[in-house]
Design a protein around this motif. Structure first.
Motif, PDB file in Angstrom:
ATOM      1  N   GLU A 263       0.824  -1.212   0.000  1.00 50.91           N
ATOM      2  CA  GLU A 263       0.000   0.000   0.000  1.00 50.91           C
ATOM      3  C   GLU A 263       0.855   1.258   0.000  1.00 50.91           C
ATOM      4  O   GLU A 263       0.559   2.237  -0.693  1.00 50.91           O
ATOM      5  N   ARG A 264       1.917   1.242   0.768  1.00 47.15           N
ATOM      6  CA  ARG A 264       2.776   2.426   0.816  1.00 47.15           C
ATOM      7  C   ARG A 264       3.500   2.641  -0.510  1.00 47.15           C
ATOM      8  O   ARG A 264       3.723   3.778  -0.933  1.00 47.15           O
ATOM      9  N   ALA A 265       3.878   1.541  -1.194  1.00 44.59           N
ATOM     10  CA  ALA A 265       4.633   1.665  -2.443  1.00 44.59           C
ATOM     11  C   ALA A 265       3.763   2.124  -3.604  1.00 44.59           C
ATOM     12  O   ALA A 265       4.307   2.473  -4.663  1.00 44.59           O
ATOM     13  N   GLN A 266       2.448   2.123  -3.467  1.00 40.54           N
ATOM     14  CA  GLN A 266       1.593   2.567  -4.566  1.00 40.54           C
ATOM     15  C   GLN A 266       1.797   4.033  -4.907  1.00 40.54           C
ATOM     16  O   GLN A 266       1.472   4.463  -6.015  1.00 40.54           O
ATOM     17  N   ALA A 267       2.337   4.771  -4.001  1.00 41.32           N
ATOM     18  CA  ALA A 267       2.559   6.191  -4.259  1.00 41.32           C
ATOM     19  C   ALA A 267       3.796   6.444  -5.112  1.00 41.32           C
ATOM     20  O   ALA A 267       4.051   7.590  -5.496  1.00 41.32           O
ATOM     21  N   VAL A 268       4.576   5.412  -5.405  1.00 49.29           N
ATOM     22  CA  VAL A 268       5.834   5.580  -6.136  1.00 49.29           C
ATOM     23  C   VAL A 268       5.813   4.690  -7.377  1.00 49.29           C
ATOM     24  O   VAL A 268       5.787   3.456  -7.259  1.00 49.29           O
ATOM     25  N   ASP A 269       5.828   5.292  -8.548  1.00 48.41           N
ATOM     26  CA  ASP A 269       5.981   4.571  -9.820  1.00 48.41           C
ATOM     27  C   ASP A 269       5.020   3.393  -9.935  1.00 48.41           C
ATOM     28  O   ASP A 269       5.386   2.290 -10.357  1.00 48.41           O
ATOM     29  N   TYR A 270       3.748   3.624  -9.592  1.00 47.15           N
ATOM     30  CA  TYR A 270       2.799   2.512  -9.607  1.00 47.15           C
ATOM     31  C   TYR A 270       2.565   2.004 -11.028  1.00 47.15           C
ATOM     32  O   TYR A 270       2.554   0.796 -11.271  1.00 47.15           O
TER      33      TYR A 270
END
Length: 690
Positions: A263-270
């Motif tokens: 969930e946190r990584a969705q904000a980066v280069d999704y």
């Protein structure tokens, strides 16, 4: 962003609740261990105050006190083993910040964007995966010996801290195949996992589980005495019981951590990460193909390719050229590759390639005369040509053992060398012969029932009754098998040897042979060392050879035995001990040592042992290729997806396999002879062997 933040919070809360459940298991176990001591304290206090007096209370005080001391001692022993046991560490290659400043800068920038702690170090692994690994255990210090440097913590004691963040382990094929943006997108959810890993409850739960797992591994080896074995068994049993109690909670905790990181990584280069995931699957397919088809033959020859990561790029590029579905992937090659983030990618590729050879094949840690690196431009001559000629030489040595003449009667002078015609003539099935039938349960029940095939039993270890026999043109005596003198087709009684039934069914690597290796284990006579149903895999080998010709089954058995002997000799030389005499047991019962060791290599063998039919097919193919090279001007080549290949006029010939299978399975040489005639190969001409 509110939805993303809510998902992260929910995942983190679920992970923390499961971590507390794991810690509660530890607390309950400690409470149970302290319960006898608490009862003993109450009884002692009651006796000292005059409340609990009498003979019965005195006996209870002594019994409970002794029980409490024993339980406390056992608890201390379990706690000591759990605390001091060394958790497993993935073998990796360290990436110092000085050798990859751009890579470290990219990872730290990614951690800042995700608002999580940056990994403490970066390491590479010869695998298509990436993860975080905790290496803060005190046992992960420098190893006591140089032999296991690459299997220890690559970060080193100077960079280790008691509260350091996990180490980021990156699959080396990703660095060479992926572009910089794709690598950043793939690493985003991995780096995001450092946030939950820093929580005290999750970190404590993970340390407890790793300690239990390490304790189980440490107590799984047999002790030297009965007391040691009993103590190890008790500690291991308690550790397994605690692990079973934590299993569900630990799995749910890791699932919650992964959900929070995703969930946190969705904000980066999704959006880019969705495209990059396709490259992950493609890289895995190319890497697996490269290891099994290209690297494994070189490792068996005592050579290790020093640029495996460069090879996976070439393999995937070739795949994109052949497959229209992968055609668009080749256009990415114009972008900056992620390996440019390394200062010296060649040296890093070489270190990862050597580690891959150790993990997947069990090669030495350092190079030497029998374990040397090989470049891709040298691969056809150093690996393909030598492998084919080594297999061809082994094939003719086994034919010598079986008493097969090197030249037919009336042959022209000078044709008594190793020729392809000798192999074809021997495996050709006459009308009076038939393929080896499948195993008949009724025949197995009646050992005296022997099929009438016009042959005499007693010369093949794996052949069905009456099929591995000497034919009139071999000159072999039924019931015996002799080794041929080098360069001749006759057998000498002094060279007689007895085969190991286990070794004959466990083919291994194919090292280079020397003149000292002329002795070949012959198939055993019935009743000598043939236990078809002893659970050692002999019955499976018989089933594999069912449907082949009688001579093919006997030849496959001899090749399997010879390969097993060469493997045993290679392992003995590597360990510095003399090879065992023929017919002796080389398993754990003979050595008295445990084979399951945390440093045993290879840790991840690529393929199971080859069957007898596969070994026979490979050796005949090698002999055909040698004849094509020596008489028709063919050359050895390298195919990035299929490994060693035969080149005729610069073009790859991939139509040889079905013709060889026809000879092996039916004894019909006509398709293979037609193929040889089409290429201009002269099977009656001797070939050059190693």
């Amino acid at each position: 962003m509110t939805g993303i933040g809510g998902g992260v919070e929910l995942g983190a809360q679920a992970a923390r609740s499961r971590a507390l459940a794991v810690l509660r298991v530890r607390s309950r176990a400690l409470a149970v261990a302290l319960l006898p001591a608490a009862v003993a304290v109450i009884l002692l206090a009651g006796g000292s105050t005059g409340h609990l007096v009498g003979g019965g209370w005195d006996a209870a005080r002594w019994a409970v006190s002794v029980l409490a001391l024993l339980v406390l001692a056992a608890t201390a022993a379990v706690a000591l083993v759990v605390a001091r046991a060394r958790p497993a560490v993935t073998p990796t290659v360290a990436v110092a910040e000085e050798s990859a400043p751009d890579l470290y800068r990219m990872v730290r920038d990614l951690a800042d964007r995700l608002d999580v702690p940056a990994p403490s170090a970066i390491a590479l692994t010869p695998d298509c995966d990436s993860w975080l690994e905790d290496r803060t255990h005190p046992a992960h210090g420098p190893p006591p010996a140089r032999d296991h440097d690459d299997l220890s913590d690559p970060v080193g004691p100077a960079r280790r801290r008691s509260a350091a963040a996990p180490v980021l382990v990156i699959g080396s094929p990703f660095l060479w195949w992926m572009r910089v943006g794709e690598l950043r997108a793939v690493l985003a959810p991995v780096v995001a996992g450092t946030g939950p890993a820093a929580h005290p409850d999750i970190a404590a739960a993970r340390r407890f589980i790793r300690g239990l797992d390490a304790a189980v591994a440490a107590t799984s080896t047999d002790g030297r005495g009965p007391l040691t074995r009993a103590a190890r068994g008790g500690i291991g049993g308690v550790s397994r019981l605690l692990l079973r109690g934590c299993r569900v909670h630990a799995a749910e905790m890791e699932r919650g951590v992964a959900a929070a990181a995703a969930e946190r990584a969705q904000a980066v280069d999704y959006g880019l990460r969705i495209v990059a995931q396709e490259q992950v699957g493609l890289a895995y397919a190319g890497w697996d193909r490269l290891l099994t088809r290209v690297a494994l033959p070189a490792w068996r020859m005592g050579r290790w390719p020093s640029r495996l990561d460069v090879g996976v790029v070439a393999a995937l590029t070739e795949l994109s050229r052949r497959d229209r579905l992968a055609e668009g992937f080749a256009s990415r090659l114009g972008e900056r590759p992620a390996c440019d983030l390394l200062e010296e990618p060649g040296l890093m590729d070489e270190a990862v390639s050597l580690l891959a050879a150790r993990l997947f094949h069990g090669g030495p840690a350092e190079t030497g005369p029998d374990w040397a690196p090989v470049g891709w431009e040298e691969y056809p001559e150093e690996v393909v040509d030598r492998a084919w000629r080594t297999d061809a030489a082994r094939l003719h040595r086994v034919l010598d053992t079986l008493g097969v003449r090197r030249a037919a009667e009336g042959a022209a002078p000078g044709t008594d060398g190793p020729t392809l015609s000798r192999v074809l003539d021997h495996l050709t099935t006459t009308p009076a012969e038939a393929p080896v039938p499948a195993r008949d349960p009724a025949a197995d029940a009646d050992p005296d029932a022997t099929p009438d095939t016009g042959a005499t039993p007693g010369t093949a270890h794996h052949a069905a009754p009456g099929t591995g026999t000497a034919t009139p043109d071999t000159g072999a005596t039924p019931g015996t098998a002799h080794h041929a003198a080098p360069g001749t087709g006759t057998a000498t009684p002094d060279d007689q040897a007895t085969s190991d039934p286990q070794a004959a069914t466990t083919p291994g690597p194919q090292p280079l042979t020397t003149p000292d290796d002329q002795a070949t284990t012959a198939p055993a006579a019935p009743g000598s060392a043939d236990h078809s149903d002893d659970g050692n895999g002999t019955e499976d080998d018989d089933d594999d050879l069912a449907g082949t010709t009688p001579r093919g089954a006997a030849l496959a058995a001899g090749l399997s035995a010879q390969l097993a002997r060469e493997e045993a000799r290679t392992q003995a030389l590597a360990s510095g001990t003399a090879p065992p005499p023929p017919g002796t047991t080389t398993g754990p019962a003979a050595t008295g040592t445990a084979l399951w060791d945390d440093r045993a290599l290879p840790l991840l063998p690529l393929q199971p042992p080859r069957t007898g039919r596969e070994i026979l097919t490979a050796h005949i193919t090698a002999m055909v290729c040698c004849a094509a090279m020596d008489t028709a001007g063919a050359t050895p080549g390298l195919d990035w997806l299929d490994g060693p290949t035969l080149l005729v006029d610069g073009a790859r010939r991939a139509d040889l396999a079905p013709h060889v299978r026809s000879l092996v399975e039916t004894g019909d040489p006509a398709p293979l002879r037609a193929w040889l005639s089409d290429l201009g190969v002269r099977p009656e001409k001797p070939v050059r062997l190693v």
